[in-house]
Design an enzyme around this catalytic site. Structure first.
Site, PDB file in Angstrom:
ATOM      1  N   ILE A  15       0.827  -1.210   0.000  1.00 62.38           N
ATOM      2  CA  ILE A  15       0.000   0.000   0.000  1.00 62.38           C
ATOM      3  C   ILE A  15       0.864   1.264   0.000  1.00 62.38           C
ATOM      4  CG2 ILE A  15      -1.658   1.329   1.392  1.00 62.38           C
ATOM      5  CD1 ILE A  15      -3.073  -0.975   0.047  1.00 62.38           C
ATOM      6  N   THR A  44       2.343  -7.983   3.334  1.00 60.14           N
ATOM      7  CA  THR A  44       2.646  -8.186   1.915  1.00 60.14           C
ATOM      8  C   THR A  44       3.588  -9.369   1.678  1.00 60.14           C
ATOM      9  OG1 THR A  44       2.389  -5.790   1.703  1.00 60.14           O
ATOM     10  CG2 THR A  44       3.283  -6.925  -0.194  1.00 60.14           C
ATOM     11  N   SER A  48      -2.061 -14.811   0.065  1.00 58.62           N
ATOM     12  CA  SER A  48      -2.439 -15.843  -0.907  1.00 58.62           C
ATOM     13  C   SER A  48      -2.019 -15.481  -2.331  1.00 58.62           C
ATOM     14  CB  SER A  48      -3.957 -16.082  -0.881  1.00 58.62           C
ATOM     15  OG  SER A  48      -4.398 -16.310   0.433  1.00 58.62           O
ATOM     16  N   HIS A  52      -7.744 -10.295  -6.711  1.00 57.30           N
ATOM     17  CA  HIS A  52      -9.171 -10.606  -6.660  1.00 57.30           C
ATOM     18  C   HIS A  52      -9.963  -9.758  -7.660  1.00 57.30           C
ATOM     19  CE1 HIS A  52      -8.623 -13.012  -3.074  1.00 57.30           C
ATOM     20  NE2 HIS A  52      -8.007 -12.017  -2.460  1.00 57.30           N
ATOM     21  N   LYS A 253     -14.324 -17.444   4.904  1.00 53.52           N
ATOM     22  CA  LYS A 253     -14.205 -17.603   3.454  1.00 53.52           C
ATOM     23  C   LYS A 253     -13.675 -18.985   3.107  1.00 53.52           C
ATOM     24  CE  LYS A 253     -13.071 -13.172   1.400  1.00 53.52           C
ATOM     25  NZ  LYS A 253     -12.038 -12.475   0.690  1.00 53.52           N
TER      26      LYS A 253
HETATM   27  C1  LIG Z   1      -3.067 -14.520   5.299  1.00 52.68           C
HETATM   28  C2  LIG Z   1      -3.233 -13.393   4.324  1.00 52.68           C
HETATM   29  C3  LIG Z   1      -3.772 -13.611   3.062  1.00 52.68           C
HETATM   30  C4  LIG Z   1      -3.953 -12.552   2.181  1.00 52.68           C
HETATM   31  N1  LIG Z   1      -4.331 -12.797   0.895  1.00 52.68           N
HETATM   32  C5  LIG Z   1      -4.445 -11.773   0.018  1.00 52.68           C
HETATM   33  C6  LIG Z   1      -4.743 -12.026  -1.352  1.00 52.68           C
HETATM   34  O1  LIG Z   1      -4.775 -13.156  -1.822  1.00 52.68           O
HETATM   35  N2  LIG Z   1      -4.961 -10.952  -2.157  1.00 52.68           N
HETATM   36  C7  LIG Z   1      -4.895  -9.677  -1.706  1.00 52.68           C
HETATM   37  O2  LIG Z   1      -5.176  -8.763  -2.471  1.00 52.68           O
HETATM   38  N3  LIG Z   1      -4.529  -9.408  -0.425  1.00 52.68           N
HETATM   39  C8  LIG Z   1      -4.289 -10.423   0.439  1.00 52.68           C
HETATM   40  N4  LIG Z   1      -3.916 -10.173   1.731  1.00 52.68           N
HETATM   41  C9  LIG Z   1      -3.786  -8.786   2.179  1.00 52.68           C
HETATM   42  C10 LIG Z   1      -2.512  -8.151   1.679  1.00 52.68           C
HETATM   43  O3  LIG Z   1      -1.385  -8.956   1.928  1.00 52.68           O
HETATM   44  C11 LIG Z   1      -2.296  -6.757   2.318  1.00 52.68           C
HETATM   45  O4  LIG Z   1      -3.511  -6.069   2.409  1.00 52.68           O
HETATM   46  C12 LIG Z   1      -1.348  -5.966   1.428  1.00 52.68           C
HETATM   47  O5  LIG Z   1      -0.153  -6.683   1.300  1.00 52.68           O
HETATM   48  C13 LIG Z   1      -1.091  -4.568   1.889  1.00 52.68           C
HETATM   49  O6  LIG Z   1      -0.410  -4.567   3.059  1.00 52.68           O
HETATM   50  P1  LIG Z   1       0.017  -3.171   3.730  1.00 52.68           P
HETATM   51  O7  LIG Z   1       0.967  -2.446   2.852  1.00 52.68           O
HETATM   52  O8  LIG Z   1      -1.197  -2.458   4.171  1.00 52.68           O
HETATM   53  O9  LIG Z   1       0.731  -3.689   5.065  1.00 52.68           O
HETATM   54  P2  LIG Z   1       2.190  -4.283   5.267  1.00 52.68           P
HETATM   55  O10 LIG Z   1       2.628  -5.116   4.134  1.00 52.68           O
HETATM   56  O11 LIG Z   1       2.182  -4.917   6.612  1.00 52.68           O
HETATM   57  O12 LIG Z   1       3.092  -2.984   5.277  1.00 52.68           O
HETATM   58  C14 LIG Z   1       3.054  -2.062   6.344  1.00 52.68           C
HETATM   59  C15 LIG Z   1       4.482  -1.601   6.588  1.00 52.68           C
HETATM   60  O13 LIG Z   1       4.492  -0.556   7.559  1.00 52.68           O
HETATM   61  C16 LIG Z   1       5.693  -0.673   8.293  1.00 52.68           C
HETATM   62  N5  LIG Z   1       5.573   0.048   9.553  1.00 52.68           N
HETATM   63  C17 LIG Z   1       4.729  -0.235  10.578  1.00 52.68           C
HETATM   64  N6  LIG Z   1       4.929   0.630  11.598  1.00 52.68           N
HETATM   65  C18 LIG Z   1       5.915   1.471  11.217  1.00 52.68           C
HETATM   66  C19 LIG Z   1       6.575   2.571  11.857  1.00 52.68           C
HETATM   67  N7  LIG Z   1       6.265   2.968  13.108  1.00 52.68           N
HETATM   68  N8  LIG Z   1       7.565   3.209  11.177  1.00 52.68           N
HETATM   69  C20 LIG Z   1       7.917   2.822   9.924  1.00 52.68           C
HETATM   70  N9  LIG Z   1       7.319   1.772   9.278  1.00 52.68           N
HETATM   71  C21 LIG Z   1       6.335   1.119   9.920  1.00 52.68           C
HETATM   72  C22 LIG Z   1       5.805  -2.187   8.490  1.00 52.68           C
HETATM   73  O14 LIG Z   1       7.110  -2.579   8.840  1.00 52.68           O
HETATM   74  C23 LIG Z   1       5.364  -2.712   7.142  1.00 52.68           C
HETATM   75  O15 LIG Z   1       6.469  -2.928   6.281  1.00 52.68           O
HETATM   76  C24 LIG Z   1      -3.660 -11.226   2.601  1.00 52.68           C
HETATM   77  C25 LIG Z   1      -3.078 -11.014   3.856  1.00 52.68           C
HETATM   78  C26 LIG Z   1      -2.817 -12.088   4.687  1.00 52.68           C
HETATM   79  C27 LIG Z   1      -2.080 -11.848   5.963  1.00 52.68           C
END
Ligand SMILES: Cc1cc2nc3c(=O)[nH]c(=O)nc-3n(C[C@H](O)[C@H](O)[C@H](O)COP(=O)(O)OP(=O)(O)OC[C@H]3O[C@@H](n4cnc5c(N)ncnc54)[C@H](O)[C@@H]3O)c2cc1C
Length: 479
Positions: A15, A44, A48, A52, A253
Site C-alpha cells: 500500500i 505483503t 495468498s 481478486h 471464506k
Molecule cells: C493470510 C493473508 C492472506 C492474504 N491474501 C491476500 C490475497 O490473496 N490478495 C490480496 O489482495 N490481499 C491479500 N492479503 C492482504 C494483503 O497482503 C495486504 O492487504 C497488502 O499486502 C497490503 O499490506 P500493507 O501495505 O497495508 O501492510 P504491510 O505489508 O504490513 O506494510 C506495512 C508496513 O508498515 C511498516 N511500519 C509499521 N509501523 C511502522 C513505523 N512505526 N515506522 C515505519 N514503518 C512502519 C511495516 O514494517 C510494514 O512494512 C492477505 C493477507 C494475509 C495476511
C-alpha cells in the site's frame, strides 16, 4: 534525506509503496519510511498472492469499489513494472447440497459488486476443466479474472519505480512520534531524527493504530488476523490450473488451493484473531484444518508434499472495513482496515489517496520526466537453452549455478543486490530471485549466498541478516 518533505508515507508495504509510486508522477518531495531493513512490508510478505475481482466483497463498501476497480488495472500495471502476473481464473466448487444451494446468492452478490463475467458450472463441466477435483463436486462458479501474481515483486517494483522517479526511501527508519502545531502536522520523529513535512500518510498496516494514536486520532483497534499456509513441492501427482475456492460460510471464506506464479501449489489460509502483532507461528491445528478442508475438493492433497509452512497477519480493524480518511488535523491521512484484499487494491488505493491529498491542498503538477516503466531481473530459468548459452558467454557468473532447485545463477543474485533499493538480506535475495524458495529451502545455497552478499556489500559474513534486525544468520566471521 532532505530537511523538509511535502509528504511522508509511513510503511513500505504494497500500500505505502503503491502510494509512493503514484505520487512520483507529480512534482512533489516525497519520503517513504520503513522500519524494517528491506522493502516488502509485513502482510505483503505472507498472503495468498491472488489479485481478486471483488466478486465476494460486501456490496456498496469502499473495499468493493477499490477492489473491483483495481482488478482491470493489472494488465497495464504488471506490463509497466515487469511483475509476473497470470489470469488463471478461479473455480468456486460446491461439494454438498447445502453449498450448491448457496451459489445463486453468491452470484447475486457478484452482480451487486459489478462483477458480471462469472459463470455457473455443473459438476461435469468442472471435472472437465480440473480432472483432479473430487467426484463430490456438484457444481460451482467460474470467476475468470481472479489472477495470481508475485506479491514480493509487486511491492518491490512499486518502491523501485517510485525511487527512480525521485521519491526518497529510508529503510530501518521507525516512526516513533508525530509533532503537530496550529492544528497541522509538522514533523515525524524517527530513530534517525526528526523530519519536517506538510502531509503524512499512515500506511503502517497492522501498526496503523499505533501511528494514529500519536496524533490522538485512534478511535479503532487494528489487530492481526492470522492466516497459516502450506507451500507444496512443484512435483506433486496431480495438476491444478485454476484457483480452487470453497463455498464461504457466514463465519469464514474457507481455505483455498491455488497455483503460484512460480509453479508450486499454495494451500490456506486459516483465519484466527490474535493480539500479538508479531506472532507468525504456525500451529498443528491450523495446518491440519487446511489439509482437511482442501481435501474435500482436491482429495490427493497431502501434507507430505509440503516444503514450507508459514503464517501471515491480516491488518484487521474493529469496527471492520476499509477506512481512508482525512481529519480536522490538517495534513494527516489515515488508512486502516486494509485487511485481506490490499494487495489487489493497492493501485486503486494509491489513486484514492492521491485524490484525497489533492482535496486537502496538495498541488498535483505532472512531472514530465516520470517514467512508469521498470525492467525486472532477467530470469535465467525461463530462458531457452541457446539464450542461456549466450548469457554465459557474455557473463561467466551466469555459469555459476547457486540455487539448483530454482535454477538461479550468481549473476541474478548480484543483480538483486546491486539494483536501486537492492537486497541486503537473505530473504531480500529470496524474494527477488528465489534461491531458497525451492525444495531444499536454502539447505544447499544459503552459505554461498551469504558469501556473495558479504562480498557485494563489503561487510563481514557475520553481519548478514536473514531478514530483521537481530536475525544474524551466523555468529562466526568465517564459513
Ligand atoms: C493470510 C493473508 C492472506 C492474504 N491474501 C491476500 C490475497 O490473496 N490478495 C490480496 O489482495 N490481499 C491479500 N492479503 C492482504 C494483503 O497482503 C495486504 O492487504 C497488502 O499486502 C497490503 O499490506 P500493507 O501495505 O497495508 O501492510 P504491510 O505489508 O504490513 O506494510 C506495512 C508496513 O508498515 C511498516 N511500519 C509499521 N509501523 C511502522 C513505523 N512505526 N515506522 C515505519 N514503518 C512502519 C511495516 O514494517 C510494514 O512494512 C492477505 C493477507 C494475509 C495476511
Amino acid at each position: 534525506m532532505k530537511e523538509h518533505y511535502d509528504i511522508v508515507i509511513i510503511g513500505a508495504g504494497a500500500i505505502g509503496s503503491a502510494i509512493a509510486r503514484e505520487l512520483s508522477r507529480y512534482k512533489l518531495d516525497v519520503l517513504l519510511l520503513e522500519k524494517n531493513v528491506e522493502i516488502g512490508g509485513e502482510a505483503t510478505t505472507s498472503n495468498s498472492a491472488i489479485i481478486h475481482t471483488g466478486y465476494d466483497a460486501k456490496p456498496g463498501t469502499l473495499e468493493s469499489k477499490l477492489v473491483v476497480g483495481a482488478n482491470p488495472m493489472y494488465d497495464q500495471l504488471c506490463d509497466e513494472l515487469d511483475v509476473p502476473f497470470k489470469k488463471v481464473g478461479a473455480i468456486l466448487a460446491a461439494v454438498t447440497e447445502e453449498e450448491l444451494k448457496a451459489l445463486p446468492q453468491i452470484m447475486k452478490k457478484s452482480y451487486q459488486n459489478g462483477v458480471y463475467d462469472i459463470e455457473y458450472l455443473t459438476g461435469e463441466e468442472i471435472k472437465r476443466r480440473e480432472k483432479d477435483l473430487s467426484d463430490d463436486v456438484k457444481g460451482g462458479i467460474y470467476i475468470p479474472r481472479e489472477s495470481i501474481i508475485d506479491p514480493f515483486i509487486l511491492n518491490i517494483a512499486y518502491a523501485e519505480n517510485a525511487y527512480t522517479n525521485g521519491v526518497d526511501v529510508s529503510l530501518s527508519t521507525k516512526v516513533t512520534d508525530i509533532k503537530t502545531a496550529d492544528n497541522r502536522v509538522k514533523s515525524v520523529v524517527t530513530n534517525k531524527g526528526e523530519i519536517n513535512c506538510d502531509y503524512i500518510v499512515n500506511a503502517a498496516g497492522v501498526y496503523c493504530d499505533q501511528i494514529a494514536e500519536m496524533v490522538n486520532l485512534c478511535d479503532f483497534k487494528e489487530h492481526p488476523r492470522k492466516g497459516e499456509f502450506f507451500i507444496l513441492d512443484k512435483n506433486v501427482s496431480y495438476e491444478l490450473d485454476h484457483i480452487i475456492l470453497p463455498v464461504p460460510t457466514k463465519l469464514t471464506k474457507g481455505k483455498l488451493i491455488t497455483p503460484t506464479i512460480h509453479g508450486n501449489l499454495l494451500l490456506g489460509p486459516t483465519a484466527e484473531d490474535i493480539e500479538d502483532k508479531k506472532d507468525k507461528s504456525t500451529t498443528r491445528e491450523g495446518l491440519e484444518s487446511i489439509i482437511e478442508d482442501v481435501q474435500k475438493r482436491v482429495p490427493k492433497v497431502s501434507a507430505r508434499d509440503s516444503i514450507k509452512q508459514y503464517a501471515g497477519l491480516r491488518p484487521t480493524r474493529t469496527p471492520e472495513g476499509y477506512h481512508i480518511e482525512s481529519y480536522d488535523l490538517k495534513g494527516f491521512i489515515g488508512l486502516s482496515g486494509i485487511r485481506s484484499t490490499g494487495l489487489t487494491s493497492s493501485p486503486s488505493v494509491a489513486k484514492y489517496v492521491v485524490d484525497l491529498l489533492n482535496e486537502e491542498g496538495v498541488k498535483l503538477i505532472a512531472d514530465p520526466d516520470f517514467n512508469p516503466n521498470r525492467e525486472g531481473i532477467r530470469k535465467f530459468s525461463e530462458l531457452s537453452w541457446s539464450e542461456k548459452e549466450e548469457l554465459k558467454k557474455e557473463n561467466s557468473k551466469y555459469g555459476q549455478l547457486i540455487c539448483r532447485c530454482e535454477e538461479v545463477p550468481e549473476a541474478e543474485i548480484i543483480a538483486a543486490i546491486n539494483r536501486p533499493l537492492g537486497a541486503t538480506t537473505l530473504d531480500g535475495i529470496k524474494r527477488r530471485v528465489r534461491p531458497g524458495a525451492g525444495r531444499c529451502q536454502g539447505g544447499f545455497c544459503k552459505p554461498r549466498i551469504l558469501k556473495i552478499l558479504a562480498r557485494e556489500l563489503n561487510i563481514p559474513v557475520s553481519e548478514i541478516l536473514k531478514k530483521e534486525k537481530g536475525s544474524k544468520v551466523i555468529s562466526r566471521s568465517k564459513i
